[in-house]
Structures are given as C-alpha cells and as structure tokens.
Write a protein that holds these residues in place. Structure first.
Motif: not given
Length: 555
Positions: A379-392, A467-478
C-alpha cells in the motif's frame, strides 16, 4: 419482463437480466431492492429540503449508506430482509418529512405546499403492495435512455461510496459531508428539470466524494490496524479445524480473531480479505494462518474443500450449494435465505462469533488446494518508503512504465486478458493493483526490478486510494505537470458498483485514457459513452497484443 437489472459486468448478454440475475438474485428480490432505493430517494428529497431550513441529520445518511450497500451485487438475496428495510425506510421518511414540515412552517410562517415526486409521498404498510410497486419503479421507469444512463451511473457510484462509508463507520470514522452528498445525489435522480449536463456535473461531484470516502476508509483502516507492510502471505493449510472469512470488513476479522484465539482452531482469509494478512495488528494472532483460495467466483469449489465454516462479511456471496450451505454464516448487510446470520454488534460490544467457533471445532481441517506464499502489503506507505528507489529506477530507465491493473474479478474467460497482459508486459514494467482482479495473475512469478517487486499489491478494492496517493507522489517526485504525463497506464477490470465509484474517482482526478474491461457497462448509453470518450478518452480493452503495443507507446 419480471425484473430488470444491469448494474454488474456479467449482466445477461451485456444488456440486462430480465428473468433471474446472473448473480442468482430472484425477480422478487430485484424488485424489492428497486423499491427500497425508490423510498431512499424519497427520504433524500425531504433531507435536501430540510437542509434549506437548517436541518442536517447524519442518521438519515448512515441509513441510506447501509441500505444502498445492501443492494450492491452479491450482497443480500433475502426478500424478508428487504421487506423489513422498506418498512424502516418508509418510517424514517415520514420522520424526516415531519421534522421538515414543522421547521418550514416555523421559518416561513406558512405550510409547505410544493408538489413532490411520488417517491416522497407513496406509502403502504402492506407487504403485497411492496412487490407490486417494486415491479414499476425500477431502472426502466426513466424513459429517456441517456437520462436513465446518467441516473444509474450516479446511483451505482453512490452504492460504491456507501460501502466505503459503512466500512469506515464501524471503525468510528464518519464524514457528515459525505452523508449529505448521498442525499443530494439520490434526490438529483428524481429531478426531471436536470439536464444531461447537470447530471454529469453531479456525477463528477460523486467522483470527488468517492475520493473523500476512500481517504476516510484508508485513515480508518491504517489508524486502527497500522499501515500494511510487505508480507509473504501463506496459501497453504495447517492440520487444525479452521474458519474462513471472506469479504472486506476488518472489524469483523478483528473480533473473530480475538474470540477464537486459544480455541484450537485457525482462521484463514478468502477473496478480498487477503490483504488483511499484511496489517501489523493481525500478525499478533498465531492462529491467523494465511489465505485460502482465490477470488469470489470460485467459492462454490473452494468453500466445499475448506471443510469448516465460512463467514461472509460483505459483498461477493455466491448462492451456496446445498452440500455446504449449513457451513456459511452471514453478518452485517449480507443475507441469503436459510443461512445462519450473526447479528450486528450492540453499542460498546463485539459481535458474538461463538456459534461459528463452536461449529468449526466439529469440522475437519481444510483440504489443501495449494501451498507456498504470495506477496502483499504494498500500500501507499510501503511504496512511498522506497520512493527514492522507485524514482531512481524510473530515471535510470530500469522502470519504463507502471500499469495499473486494479479492480474486480469475475467468471468470464475474457478476464484472462489481465493474466495474459501481466505475462506479456516486459521486464521493465511494474504492475500496481488493488482489488480481486489480481487473482488472475498474483501467483505468477514476475520477478523484481532492483528489489522492487513487479506486482505491487495495495490491497482490497477499498484500498484503491493507495494507488491514487502513489500516483500523486510520483507527479511530485518526477516533476511532471499532470498525472497523465506519468509513465503510467490504466487497464481496469470492473464487476460491481464499488468499481464504479473508483472509476468516478479517477475521472474526477483527471485521469485519461483508461482501458475498461472486459466489457463496457451495459448501463452506459451510446450518447453517454460518447461524452466519456470525448472528455476522458475512456476505451474498451482490445487484444493483449494491440493494447500492449499502445501502452508501451504511452497511448
């Protein structure tokens, strides 16, 4: 024609069930459900009027939510239940009416004399009249095809929102603004002065409300049970009697686990209850074993082999076979003639699960149908905890695209599209999922990308907010301007009305280019479909080959 229902994806010939529901719903139950909704509309008309004189009553909102939830596909098949609820709804409507009329007279010094639609005035205390009236107040009572389509789209969205409200409410989360919107939405379906454009606007408001409802439920679940964490979920069995719990209600699971600990039995999840295995709170129970079986439509086979009792907490009940019917228990708004029913909890108390626990102790252990583990808890907390890894990984090209394959499962062989798509997606793509649609592919070994699993399961259909939160955070991160600029494609499976609420939420958030399958809804008229295509680029799924090519090209 003894009934008409086309609210689910499997409706007959993708046109409508007219003799008996594909789900197993009888014409009598269909018509009673139609009449219940009719009276709920009447309550909403008075509730909307009451707001104008300063009355806002959350009680009516909760009543409407629970009763709309009971009419979702595969929830309740019991005519006696609906007879009772219609009586309660009529009584509540008269109560709201009386309060409104008194407040109106006090405010304006005169009697209210506006003519209102029949659903605000029709009354009978004769059950036979319920069945007769139910035959003429359903879907087809609206003659204009496009207005009918928009009204039903709105009602089905409200049904999905109502499910989220109910799940949150039992965990002490509520939002009077959301309750109030149920009044507004239902009342709008009775207003012949509203144009198609007016209804589209209210439907978009329903999408906004769906986002709020999902956020509220996410807060309720994570605030009570902690944030889901990456977990390898056991799918084998142990050699002890068991109870199988299906549906979505985590509060029921909590109370069942607490009452059954140290009793010599195990508890297994089924269907949409699978994600509960990833919540930290539930891991403290050593008799909470894992998940048994697959999605809702396979329960006839899997309930047979489980051997022990089954608890249905929400929708997804398939009419049970006689061979195991005595082992199926319902609770909450779920019902089916002849099944054991566990009554709602009283204020300050738990539900009493002693009967199903005693039943389990007399049963054989489950028959193993598979073994091993499957991953969950992303869920969002688990994915966002490795957001830097995902963005990289995105920036380096290791991840080329995310594909949201969320939603519902169903019987049709055409749903193998999602399994085949999962297999064919190249190794630089990641699947984001929530809901039972994942059962077509969540047991495939698709590997990972630098430690990031290629299937990230956020949980139940109720957990689509993640999934909504993950997408919104990806907008910011990317650093992109719009959610549609992300390397993100949507291939959604739908079946019932919670999926409609999720779809409206995505449309409200501005998501475009959604592929919807395995069929487009029968309740969407050609003209309404044209609007959705022009405004949101909604499209049906095609072949895996053609869609895969388009997805990888960002189309």
């Amino acid at each position: 024609m003894s009934m008409f229902c086309y609210q689910c994806q499997e409706t007959s010939k993708n046109e409508g069930c007219t003799v008996v529901g594909v789900c197993g719903k009888t014409p009598e139950v269909t018509n009673l459900q139609d009449l219940l909704i009719y009276v709920l509309k009447g309550i909403s008309i008075y509730a909307e009027k009451a707001k104008q004189v300063g009355i806002n009553d959350a009680e009516t909102g909760l009543f409407i939510a629970k009763n709309l939830f009971s009419t979702i596909t595969n929830v309740n098949f019991d005519p006696v239940y609906f007879e009772t609820k219609i009586k309660e709804a009529l009584a509540l409507r008269e109560k709201v009416k009386t309060s409104f009329l008194a407040a109106y007279k006090e405010k304006y010094g005169t009697e209210f004399n506006e003519e209102l639609p029949e659903m605000a005035t029709w009354y009978s205390d004769n059950v036979e009249d319920f069945y007769k009236k139910g035959e003429v107040v359903g879907v087809l009572a609206t003659a204009n095809e496009d207005i009918r389509s928009l009204r039903e789209l709105l009602i089905y969205g409200l049904k999905g929102i109502s499910a989220y409200i109910e799940h949150a409410f039992v965990l002490d989360e509520q939002n009077d603004e959301i309750f109030s919107f149920l009044h507004k939405g239902l009342a709008a379906t009775t207003d012949d002065s509203l144009s198609a454009d007016d209804l589209v606007g209210i439907i978009m408001d329903a999408g906004a409300t769906a986002v709020k409802a999902m956020e509220m439920l996410d807060r309720a679940n994570t605030g009570t049970y902690g944030h889901p964490e990456p977990t390898q979920i056991n799918i084998g069995v142990r050699n002890r009697p068991g109870i199988l719990i299906s549906g979505h209600d985590l509060k029921d699971l909590e109370e069942l686990l607490e009452q059954s600990k140290d009793k010599g039995i195990d508890v297994y999840t089924h269907g949409e209850m699978l994600p509960a295995n990833a919540y930290p709170f539930f891991k403290k129970y050593d008799h909470f074993v894992g998940n048994y079986g697959n999605s809702w439509w396979e329960q006839n086979r899997e309930f047979e082999s489980f051997n022990g009792p089954i608890l249905m907490t929400t929708n997804c009940l398939v009419p049970p076979k006689a061979s195991y019917q005595d082992r199926v228990y319902t609770t909450g708004v779920v019902g089916f003639p002849g099944l054991n029913h566990i009554e709602d909890r009283k204020p300050g108390e738990q539900k009493d699960f002693s009967k199903i626990i005693e039943h389990a102790l007399k049963c054989e252990p489950p028959t193993e149908i598979e073994n091993g583990t499957i991953p969950g808890g992303f869920a969002r907390n688990a994915v966002l905890s490795v957001a830097d890894k995902v963005v990289d990984a995105v920036q380096s090209g290791a991840i080329n695209r995310f594909v949201v394959m969320a939603g519902c499962e169903g019987r049709h062989k055409t749903r193998d599209y999602y399994k085949d798509m999962a297999r064919e997606l190249p190794n630089d793509t990641v699947i984001l999922t929530a809901g039972c649609a994942k059962y077509r592919y969540n047991k495939l070994d698709l590997g990972d990308i630098g430690g990031i699993p290629r299937i990230l399961d956020a949980g139940q259909c109720n957990d689509s907010y993640s999934l909504v939160v993950i997408a919104q955070k990806l907008v910011e991160a990317l650093g992109v301007e719009d959610i549609n600029d992300l390397p993100l494609s949507y291939t959604i499976a739908w079946y019932e009305q919670k999926a409609v609420a999720v779809l409206l939420a995505l449309l409200y958030l501005g998501v475009k280019g959604i592929r919807l399958g395995p069929t487009l809804p029968a309740f969407i008229s050609p003209n309404v479909l044209k609007v959705l295509v022009e405004k949101f680029d909604i499209k049906p799924i095609g072949t895996v080959k053609d869609d895969l090519e388009a997805i990888l090209a960002g189309k």
